[in-house]
Design a protein around this motif. Structure first.
Motif, PDB file in Angstrom:
ATOM      1  N   ALA A  52      27.690 -47.878 -19.594  1.00 37.43           N
ATOM      2  CA  ALA A  52      27.792 -48.769 -20.762  1.00 37.43           C
ATOM      3  C   ALA A  52      28.105 -50.191 -20.329  1.00 37.43           C
ATOM      4  N   PHE A  53      28.949 -50.357 -19.305  1.00 32.12           N
ATOM      5  CA  PHE A  53      29.276 -51.697 -18.831  1.00 32.12           C
ATOM      6  C   PHE A  53      28.060 -52.339 -18.183  1.00 32.12           C
ATOM      7  N   ARG A  54      27.334 -51.594 -17.367  1.00 34.76           N
ATOM      8  CA  ARG A  54      26.156 -52.156 -16.709  1.00 34.76           C
ATOM      9  C   ARG A  54      25.098 -52.574 -17.722  1.00 34.76           C
ATOM     10  N   ARG A  55      24.984 -51.835 -18.818  1.00 34.12           N
ATOM     11  CA  ARG A  55      23.962 -52.162 -19.811  1.00 34.12           C
ATOM     12  C   ARG A  55      24.252 -53.463 -20.554  1.00 34.12           C
ATOM     13  N   LEU A  56      25.489 -53.942 -20.509  1.00 33.16           N
ATOM     14  CA  LEU A  56      25.807 -55.212 -21.167  1.00 33.16           C
ATOM     15  C   LEU A  56      25.000 -56.370 -20.582  1.00 33.16           C
ATOM     16  N   GLU A  57      24.522 -56.193 -19.348  1.00 30.04           N
ATOM     17  CA  GLU A  57      23.736 -57.238 -18.691  1.00 30.04           C
ATOM     18  C   GLU A  57      22.488 -57.600 -19.498  1.00 30.04           C
ATOM     19  N   ALA A  58      21.932 -56.649 -20.235  1.00 36.58           N
ATOM     20  CA  ALA A  58      20.661 -56.874 -20.935  1.00 36.58           C
ATOM     21  C   ALA A  58      20.823 -56.707 -22.441  1.00 36.58           C
ATOM     22  N   LYS A  59      22.007 -57.094 -22.947  1.00 42.43           N
ATOM     23  CA  LYS A  59      22.234 -57.086 -24.390  1.00 42.43           C
ATOM     24  C   LYS A  59      22.499 -58.505 -24.872  1.00 42.43           C
ATOM     25  N   THR A  60      22.058 -58.775 -26.086  1.00 42.10           N
ATOM     26  CA  THR A  60      22.126 -60.116 -26.669  1.00 42.10           C
ATOM     27  C   THR A  60      23.555 -60.598 -26.861  1.00 42.10           C
ATOM     28  N   GLN A  61      23.783 -61.879 -26.544  1.00 35.27           N
ATOM     29  CA  GLN A  61      24.962 -62.589 -27.021  1.00 35.27           C
ATOM     30  C   GLN A  61      24.561 -63.379 -28.271  1.00 35.27           C
ATOM     31  N   VAL A  62      23.738 -64.408 -28.112  1.00 30.68           N
ATOM     32  CA  VAL A  62      23.151 -65.114 -29.260  1.00 30.68           C
ATOM     33  C   VAL A  62      21.636 -64.976 -29.237  1.00 30.68           C
ATOM     34  N   PHE A  63      21.053 -65.205 -28.040  1.00 26.33           N
ATOM     35  CA  PHE A  63      19.604 -65.205 -27.920  1.00 26.33           C
ATOM     36  C   PHE A  63      19.116 -63.871 -27.357  1.00 26.33           C
ATOM     37  N   LEU A  64      18.005 -63.406 -27.896  1.00 29.59           N
ATOM     38  CA  LEU A  64      17.414 -62.146 -27.475  1.00 29.59           C
ATOM     39  C   LEU A  64      17.253 -62.128 -25.966  1.00 29.59           C
ATOM     40  N   ASN A  65      17.624 -61.006 -25.339  1.00 29.25           N
ATOM     41  CA  ASN A  65      17.533 -60.905 -23.894  1.00 29.25           C
ATOM     42  C   ASN A  65      16.103 -60.524 -23.505  1.00 29.25           C
ATOM     43  N   ALA A  66      15.250 -61.522 -23.358  1.00 30.85           N
ATOM     44  CA  ALA A  66      13.841 -61.307 -23.019  1.00 30.85           C
ATOM     45  C   ALA A  66      13.435 -62.307 -21.958  1.00 30.85           C
ATOM     46  N   PRO A  67      12.585 -61.907 -20.998  1.00 31.09           N
ATOM     47  CA  PRO A  67      12.227 -62.803 -19.898  1.00 31.09           C
ATOM     48  C   PRO A  67      11.664 -64.139 -20.346  1.00 31.09           C
ATOM     49  N   ALA A  68      10.934 -64.159 -21.453  1.00 30.42           N
ATOM     50  CA  ALA A  68      10.291 -65.392 -21.885  1.00 30.42           C
ATOM     51  C   ALA A  68      11.287 -66.478 -22.274  1.00 30.42           C
ATOM     52  N   LEU A  69      12.523 -66.100 -22.577  1.00 33.40           N
ATOM     53  CA  LEU A  69      13.510 -67.066 -23.045  1.00 33.40           C
ATOM     54  C   LEU A  69      14.302 -67.712 -21.917  1.00 33.40           C
ATOM     55  N   GLY A  70      14.111 -67.244 -20.681  1.00 29.70           N
ATOM     56  CA  GLY A  70      14.821 -67.847 -19.559  1.00 29.70           C
ATOM     57  C   GLY A  70      16.020 -67.016 -19.128  1.00 29.70           C
ATOM     58  N   ASP A  71      16.554 -67.385 -17.964  1.00 30.19           N
ATOM     59  CA  ASP A  71      17.596 -66.582 -17.319  1.00 30.19           C
ATOM     60  C   ASP A  71      19.007 -67.124 -17.504  1.00 30.19           C
ATOM     61  N   HIS A  72      19.158 -68.287 -18.141  1.00 27.26           N
ATOM     62  CA  HIS A  72      20.450 -68.952 -18.090  1.00 27.26           C
ATOM     63  C   HIS A  72      21.273 -68.824 -19.366  1.00 27.26           C
ATOM     64  N   TYR A  73      20.764 -68.151 -20.380  1.00 28.99           N
ATOM     65  CA  TYR A  73      21.561 -67.933 -21.577  1.00 28.99           C
ATOM     66  C   TYR A  73      22.545 -66.792 -21.328  1.00 28.99           C
ATOM     67  N   ARG A  74      23.649 -66.867 -22.014  1.00 31.80           N
ATOM     68  CA  ARG A  74      24.659 -65.837 -21.838  1.00 31.80           C
ATOM     69  C   ARG A  74      24.198 -64.512 -22.433  1.00 31.80           C
TER      70      ARG A  74
END
Length: 373
Positions: A52-74
């Motif tokens: 569950a902790f490792r999966r937090l890496e690819a869950k949204t904070q504000v912006f959808l976690n998708a490659p097209a949006l860039g790597d620098h958003y939280r």
């Protein structure tokens, strides 16, 4: 080499009288203590090693976690690590048990589903249709007490009752009079959470271009920040923005530490139990900064979280989760073996909810695409 007993003795000598001590920690299922780690260190390590902790890496904070949006958003993971850093710093300054604060911080968002708060609201709506509810705080406790397993002998991580209590109270700023307050360590995590998402969502909003520096001039928080930092340009450079971010974090952490220290001293509490029996929370900001943070929160809700581009992502998230929930409900055979094995115990809707809540943004999108063919 420091043993567990040495570490517990150091806690006894250095921590404030109102801090939680690992030597007094208890678990629902007693277990042999470690030779080299305190009870809270064991809790922290168990949380860190969960899926569950490792999966937090690819869950949204504000912006959808998708490659097209860039790597620098939280992401939910980087937010969690930022909360951990703030909580540990403040706890150390106040003489609290920094390892307990660190552990609660690391675990506090384990229950977040994909797509951030939009996913949380949607799952709650779907579960209410089946007479149940969903929220990320309750789900975090469900994960560490039931869904994650560290051995085949019993479900859950068998965390200390202090860590579990911190998760129970997280996010509940107003408790009924009959309920005990959180420990000071858990209160620090709550304040650190609000601090982190305010400071860093402003930063991500500016980075995304959905917010502009001139928009922030309507915020008393931002205007005072500019005065403090000496960065008064209405078009700050990238270096200026980094200076503003650094100054904002230092200002908020310093105010939180000083105001909380004064509130604890004025309260007269002299033990962890006295803290939890107190009428009010004692970890707090100064009145002026509390007002600034409320204003910033209102601003972020209206200008960032409800921005039309974010709302478009929210709509996509709602469609994905609604269709996945309906598909699994109609055809339970589509569920993978592990969630399907829990249907008899928890019921089909809850088993589906647990499965969806555990998904990352990318896995939810990929599963949805695969089911649609």
């Amino acid at each position: 080499m420091f043993t567990r007993a040495d570490l517990e003795a150091r806690e006894a000598a250095l921590l404030s009288p109102f801090a939680r001590r690992s030597s007094e920690a208890r678990r629902a299922v007693p277990e042999a203590p470690s030779e080299t780690r305190t009870a809270y260190q064991k809790d922290r390590d168990r949380v860190l090693h969960t899926k569950a902790f490792r999966r937090l890496e690819a869950k949204t904070q504000v912006f959808l976690n998708a490659p097209a949006l860039g790597d620098h958003y939280r992401t939910r993971l980087t937010h969690t690590l930022e909360v951990q850093q703030v909580a540990r710093s403040v706890a150390l300054s106040l003489g609290l048990n920094e390892t307990l604060a660190e552990t609660v911080a690391l675990a506090h968002d384990l229950g977040h589903p994909p797509f951030g708060h939009a996913g949380e609201r949607l799952l709650d709506s779907l579960m209410r249709g089946h007479g149940e509810t969903f929220d990320h705080n309750s789900q975090a406790r469900r994960i560490v007490t039931l869904l994650e397993e560290r051995s085949g002998e019993q479900p859950g991580l068998n965390l200390t009752l202090d860590t579990l209590d911190g998760l129970n109270k997280h996010g509940r700023a107003a408790l009924p009079p009959t309920q005990r307050q959180p420990s000071l360590e858990a209160q620090v995590v709550d304040a650190a959470d609000a601090l982190a998402y305010t400071a860093h969502d402003l930063d991500d909003g500016l980075r995304s271009g959905l917010l502009h520096p001139e928009d922030l001039l309507e915020l008393p928080l931002w205007r005072e920040l500019q005065e403090r930092s000496g960065v008064t340009s209405q078009r700050p450079s990238s270096a200026d923005l980094r200076t503003l971010q650094r100054e904002l974090l230092g200002w908020l952490i310093g105010d939180l530490t000083r105001s909380s220290d004064a509130a604890i001293a004025a309260s007269g509490v002299a033990s962890p139990d006295a803290v939890q029996a107190h009428a009010h929370r004692l970890v707090t900001y100064s009145p002026a900064l509390r007002g600034h943070l409320r204003g910033a929160g209102d601003f972020l809700r209206e200008r960032l979280y409800r921005h039309w581009q974010v709302e478009r992502e929210v709509y996509q998230a709602e469609q994905v989760l609604t269709e996945l929930f309906g598909a699994f409900l109609t055809r339970p055979a589509l569920l993978p073996p592990r969630p399907r094995s829990r249907v008899g115990r928890d019921g089909l809707p809850r088993a589906i909810c647990d499965h969806l809540a555990g998904m990352t943004d990318r896995y939810a999108l990929a599963t949805h695409a695969a089911l649609r063919g």
